[in-house]
Write an enzyme that holds these catalytic residues in place. Sequence first.
Site, mmCIF file in Angstrom:
data_model
loop_
_atom_site.group_PDB
_atom_site.id
_atom_site.type_symbol
_atom_site.label_atom_id
_atom_site.label_comp_id
_atom_site.label_asym_id
_atom_site.label_seq_id
_atom_site.Cartn_x
_atom_site.Cartn_y
_atom_site.Cartn_z
ATOM 1 C CB THR A 146 -0.923 0.007 1.229
ATOM 2 O OG1 THR A 146 -1.749 -1.155 1.190
ATOM 3 C CG2 THR A 146 -1.802 1.249 1.232
ATOM 4 C CE LYS B 210 -5.221 -1.752 1.746
ATOM 5 N NZ LYS B 210 -3.907 -2.411 1.775
ATOM 6 C CE LYS C 279 2.503 1.806 4.570
ATOM 7 N NZ LYS C 279 1.950 0.950 3.473
#
Length: 295
Positions: free
Chosen positions: A102, A177, A245
């Site tokens: 990701t 995502k 993150k």
Amino acid sequence: MQISTENTKIGFIGTGVMGKSMASNLLAAGFQLIIYTRTKHKADDLLEKGAKWASTVEEVAENADVIFTIVGFPSDVEEIYLGENGLLHHAKESSYLIDMTTSKPLLAEKIAAAGKKKNVHVLDAPVSGGDIGARNGKLAIMIGGEQEAYHTLLPLFEIMGENIQLQGPAGAGQHTKMANQITIASNMIGVCEAIRYAQKAGLDPTKVIASISTGAAGSWSLTNLAPRMVADDYAPGFFIKHFIKDMTIALESAKDMGLTTPGLELSLQLYQEVAQDGEENSGTQALIKWFTKEE
């Protein structure tokens, strides 16, 4: 290129919680695997199953026809793909590079453009489903890139996942995502609040989860992570530090598009506080500790 167990050598970079199971499923399907990870002992299980070890990223690039990467942070992705000894400097012409980390949508676009100049096919293909989905080969895989490359690699994606969608051009997988992580972010707050409410009301939270998970409140997090919260099981299916993150990337991307995301902002704040309390390497279900820390 025709994908086959006889003629296709697969490189796999990154064998953490998710990557190890994904690589293992490719091995079980009969493919030849070349593994690289910064910490070799993390690949011991795969090497025992027949994977070959590469000592550098360059060695993977020079020997594999298809290379999957799933690493920690965008900075790792940039180094592995665009660094001096990175994949795009050493990959075989017409090979396929698939980043399942990701990462930032703009970075995915940059890597795909660099790949095109080298006649290398690049896809961004982040995943969702946690350690359970990775282990069972039931990940959701969100893909950005060229349709022809997607169709060529579909047999490999089908070994690792079952909900596989080409979302659009380079970067589209990462944007999808981000939408996934934004959904989870607010949902995790709701799951934690529901469990604490049930406990405060004197209910058995396990029974409550069984009742509400099949109705309108149902979600993957409620079904799979809420029971871990109740059991005080904080082992990582997905690290808090990595979710932070992801949420940070999503927040930055949203702001770039002029979009306000208050639910995402709150979730990020709560997770950052939990991480500061020493839980950054715990699973995302450890958010429940924010709701109990004053007790």
